[in-house]
Design a protein around this motif. Structure first.
Motif, PDB file in Angstrom:
ATOM      1  N   GLY A  74       0.830  -1.205   0.000  1.00  0.00           N
ATOM      2  CA  GLY A  74       0.000   0.000   0.000  1.00  0.00           C
ATOM      3  C   GLY A  74       0.866   1.259   0.000  1.00  0.00           C
ATOM      4  O   GLY A  74       2.084   1.200   0.293  1.00  0.00           O
ATOM      5  N   SER A  75       0.237   2.408  -0.254  1.00  0.00           N
ATOM      6  CA  SER A  75       1.001   3.652  -0.449  1.00  0.00           C
ATOM      7  C   SER A  75       1.743   4.112   0.802  1.00  0.00           C
ATOM      8  O   SER A  75       2.741   4.832   0.705  1.00  0.00           O
ATOM      9  CB  SER A  75       0.060   4.754  -0.935  1.00  0.00           C
ATOM     10  OG  SER A  75      -0.981   4.890   0.018  1.00  0.00           O
ATOM     11  N   ALA A  76       1.277   3.705   2.003  1.00  0.00           N
ATOM     12  CA  ALA A  76       1.942   4.179   3.224  1.00  0.00           C
ATOM     13  C   ALA A  76       2.946   3.169   3.776  1.00  0.00           C
ATOM     14  O   ALA A  76       3.518   3.372   4.856  1.00  0.00           O
ATOM     15  CB  ALA A  76       0.889   4.499   4.279  1.00  0.00           C
ATOM     16  N   VAL A  77       3.149   2.070   3.057  1.00  0.00           N
ATOM     17  CA  VAL A  77       4.096   1.054   3.550  1.00  0.00           C
ATOM     18  C   VAL A  77       5.511   1.590   3.375  1.00  0.00           C
ATOM     19  O   VAL A  77       5.884   2.043   2.297  1.00  0.00           O
ATOM     20  CB  VAL A  77       3.895  -0.281   2.779  1.00  0.00           C
ATOM     21  CG1 VAL A  77       5.020  -1.256   3.081  1.00  0.00           C
ATOM     22  CG2 VAL A  77       2.544  -0.880   3.127  1.00  0.00           C
ATOM     23  N   GLU A  78       6.294   1.549   4.476  1.00  0.00           N
ATOM     24  CA  GLU A  78       7.624   2.160   4.422  1.00  0.00           C
ATOM     25  C   GLU A  78       8.759   1.150   4.429  1.00  0.00           C
ATOM     26  O   GLU A  78       9.783   1.336   3.795  1.00  0.00           O
ATOM     27  CB  GLU A  78       7.803   3.087   5.627  1.00  0.00           C
ATOM     28  CG  GLU A  78       7.004   4.351   5.455  1.00  0.00           C
ATOM     29  CD  GLU A  78       7.038   5.243   6.674  1.00  0.00           C
ATOM     30  OE1 GLU A  78       7.607   4.818   7.707  1.00  0.00           O
ATOM     31  OE2 GLU A  78       6.487   6.349   6.585  1.00  0.00           O
ATOM     32  N   ARG A  79       8.558   0.074   5.197  1.00  0.00           N
ATOM     33  CA  ARG A  79       9.686  -0.834   5.444  1.00  0.00           C
ATOM     34  C   ARG A  79       9.815  -1.942   4.406  1.00  0.00           C
ATOM     35  O   ARG A  79      10.846  -2.588   4.316  1.00  0.00           O
ATOM     36  CB  ARG A  79       9.466  -1.523   6.793  1.00  0.00           C
ATOM     37  CG  ARG A  79       9.971  -0.808   7.997  1.00  0.00           C
ATOM     38  CD  ARG A  79       9.874  -1.718   9.225  1.00  0.00           C
ATOM     39  NE  ARG A  79       8.618  -2.414   9.356  1.00  0.00           N
ATOM     40  CZ  ARG A  79       8.504  -3.732   9.471  1.00  0.00           C
ATOM     41  NH1 ARG A  79       9.548  -4.513   9.460  1.00  0.00           N
ATOM     42  NH2 ARG A  79       7.295  -4.295   9.602  1.00  0.00           N
TER      43      ARG A  79
END
Ligand code: BGC
Length: 381
Positions: A74-79
């Motif tokens: 998803g767009s907010a996944v960072e790791r």
């Protein structure tokens, strides 16, 4: 997509067809399942003694010991990004604002009991081709561990136990060196592991790695590959057929740590009697319905008090335990490559899950594989 589900109402277990899940929140990832280990908890769920479908569903997709590949984020996944390997944790927090454990990300210590567990309690599990989950519950796996990372979750049980007792081991008794580094915290101490299932054997590896002089006690007699594995890691195997608990205690000296991984009440009580002075007894097995046994609580209390003993039950695991399990798996595979290989009995297609869960285990850890690209689903017996 394919999934393996139990239907408690009709008492069925079958491979079902489901729609592929979709990412609906920005912090979710889509996983393609590679390997799922099966264990005693799955057997209990498949014999309808344990496990609960999600509210509103009449079935539960099982499987909680998973290794998967991230295929979308998803767009907010960072790791995480597509191609990463992950081992998801099992437990999800309860929704009570007053549960300090769940509110601080430590749902393995949930106070309310209203947690969910994927593949076990009110949440579908990982025996499905695709799964969507929150990034927060994913543990990143180094690519080198691809072949064995399915063992991470059962190893977290020992990691959580060692994590909890290490401060006690270092600070009491006080003459032990509080500076002893984590990886050497068992130096000069003896540990007794009960049972040679995957939790016991992985626990024994963790104890040996932590420096304990380690004994493993179980009913198996030689020749047996589990006994060979115990020898290969430098622990000492003792069979219940050859020695009593008293014999064992005489041989091992003061038993500083007992790591119980059988789930049998009578056996555990017998072992408690040989726990040494200042010893710690860790219970990890969850007994099913068992015959009533007589106990002598006064004697137990007396021993525990007069010997400064600790009795610790432990369940599930948190992010630190997953991280140390992954570190330890890497260490185990370098130190005991063959023993680690023999832990995995074989990889089988999902269609064989029911028969493998309900039947006698073919080897030590049975794995259901969804990774058809690598051809690893072929059974190795
Ligand atoms: C799982 C744990 C779970 C426990 C109780 C075990 O088999 O490994 O994650 O908390 O069962 O449901």
């Amino acid at each position: 997509m394919k999934a393996v589900a139990v239907f408690p109402g009709s008492r069925e277990i079958k491979v079902i067809e489901q729609e592929d899940p979709r990412i609906s929140q920005p912090d979710e990832v889509m996983l393609q399942t590679l390997d799922v280990g099966i264990c005693g908890t799955d057997k209990e769920i498949c014999t309808f003694e344990y496990g609960t479908p999600p509210p509103g569903d009449d079935y539960l997709v099982i499987g909680h010991e998973s290794l998967a590949e991230v295929v979308a984020a998803g767009s907010a996944v960072e790791r995480l990004q597509p191609g990463d390997l992950v081992v998801p944790s099992v437990r999800r927090p309860c929704f009570h604002s007053g549960c300090l454990a769940c509110r601080s990300g430590h749902q393995d210590y949930c106070y309310t009991g209203d947690f969910r567990e994927r593949g076990i309690k009110e949440a579908h599990g990982y025996l499905a081709e695709y799964v969507v989950d929150n990034e927060r519950h994913m543990n990143l796996v180094p690519p080198d561990l691809r072949e064995i990372a399915v063992l991470t979750e059962p190893l977290t049980i020992a990691e959580k136990a060692l994590g909890q007792i290490s401060w006690m081991m270092r600070h009491r008794p006080p003459w032990l060196d509080p500076q002893t580094p984590g990886e050497d915290r068992g130096r000069g101490l003896s540990a007794l592991v009960l049972g040679v299932g995957p939790v016991g054997l992985l626990g024994a590896m963790a104890m040996v790695s932590a420096g304990f002089s380690t004994y493993v006690y179980s009913r198996e007699v030689p020749p047996n590959p589990r006994i060979d594995l115990v020898a290969a890691i430098g622990a000492t195997y003792v069979s219940t057929q050859a020695a009593t608990f008293a014999d064992l205690a005489e041989r091992a000296g003061n038993i500083d740590l007992v790591y119980e991984a059988v789930g049998h009440s009578h056996f555990a009580l017998e072992a408690l009697r040989v726990l040494g002075t200042n010893g710690i007894f860790v219970l990890t097995g969850v007994p099913g319905l068992q015959a009533f046994i007589e106990a002598d609580p006064a004697r137990l209390m007396r021993d525990m008090v007069l010997k400064n003993q600790v009795l610790l039950g432990t369940v599930n695991a948190g992010p630190d335990d997953f991280a140390s399990a992954l570190r330890n798996l890497d260490l185990f595979r370098r130190r005991w490559p063959e023993a680690v290989q023999t832990l995995i009995a074989g990889r089988y297609p999902p269609e064989r899950a029911t028969e493998l869960i309900l039947g006698r285990p073919a080897g030590i850890k049975t794995v259901i594989a969804f990774d058809f690209r690598s051809g690893q689903q072929e059974a190795v017996t």
